[in-house]
Design an enzyme around this catalytic site. Structure first.
Site, mmCIF file in Angstrom:
data_model
loop_
_atom_site.group_PDB
_atom_site.id
_atom_site.type_symbol
_atom_site.label_atom_id
_atom_site.label_comp_id
_atom_site.label_asym_id
_atom_site.label_seq_id
_atom_site.Cartn_x
_atom_site.Cartn_y
_atom_site.Cartn_z
ATOM 1 C CB SER A 37 54.755 23.787 -29.977
ATOM 2 O OG SER A 37 54.143 24.909 -29.401
ATOM 3 C CD GLN A 38 61.050 20.026 -29.618
ATOM 4 O OE1 GLN A 38 61.028 20.936 -28.761
ATOM 5 N NE2 GLN A 38 61.889 19.039 -29.586
#
Ligand code: SAH
Length: 211
Positions: A61-62
């Site tokens: 994930s970011q």
């Protein structure tokens, strides 16, 4: 740019200037070497403001989303967490850095093995890892103070609600093509639900495949 510099820039430009306020979370994101969790060919992008591929259908994930979900969970030192979708192990490392005992489940055996390597190499050998379908949780280790799911599901898996302890917090992306993070807090038999950010996660496998 070196990793330290890229990481400092990530903290300033992606977390502090947005709405991440919990200094413990920012500190954890400063301690964990994200580049150790990213596939070699993407390493130079490890601190970019974006998710990165881990394999077909899987992403780390970011950074902002990791920080946002972690902050919302209000994790406290000494608590126990269930992390569904180990992926690279990065989220598990962030929770460990906050003094949490982490139980993490990954459906893809190859990724489980990779996460185990990433975690021990970076100084987090104590995360409990299991290969399997996260829908059923980890009953022997329940109840959990926090539960985090890193893949989207149309509905909250009921077994996971059962494994959330009193006062426990859960965060997960709900939906299909249109997804939103949902925060859930348990008060006895009542589950308080709070719709949060719009997001885009890979789907949680298993349930729609014949379970
Ligand atoms: N938290 C990870 C990112 C995970 S991406 C990190 O920090 O790197 C979502 C992960 O969920 C993928 O690795 C995918 O294989 C896994 N996954 C999908 N369905 C699952 C299921 N039913 N049970 C456990 N893991 C699942």
């Amino acid at each position: 740019m070196g990793f330290r510099k890229a990481q400092a820039r990530m903290l300033d430009q992606q977390l502090r200037t947005r709405d991440i306020r919990d200094e413990r979370v920012i500190d954890a994101m400063c301690q964990v070497p994200r580049h150790e969790f990213v596939p070699r060919r993407w390493r130079k992008n490890a601190y970019d403001d974006t998710p990165l591929p881990l394999g077909p259908d899987q992403t780390i994930s970011q950074p902002y989303i990791v920080a946002y979900m972690t902050e919302w969970l209000r994790p406290m030192q000494g608590e126990r967490a269930l992390d569904i979708g180990t992926g690279s192990g990065y989220q598990a490392a962030i929770l460990t850095e906050l003094g949490i005992e982490v139980f993490s489940i990954e459906i893809d055996a190859r990724l489980s093995a990779l996460a185990a390597k990433n975690l021990s190499r970076s100084g987090y050998p104590d995360v409990h890892l299991r290969t399997g379908d996260g829908h059923t949780g980890w009953p022997e280790a329940a109840p959990f103070d926090v539960i985090l799911i890193a893949a989207a599901t149309p509905q909250v898996p009921p077994e996971l609600l059962d494994q959330l302890g009193e006062g426990g917090r859960m965060i997960l992306p709900i939906g299909g093509s249109d997804q939103r993070l949902l925060g859930i807090t348990r008060h006895g038999d009542r589950f308080e639900r709070e719709p949060l950010l719009q997001v885009r996660f890979v789907p949680l496998k298993g349930l729609s495949e014949g379970r």
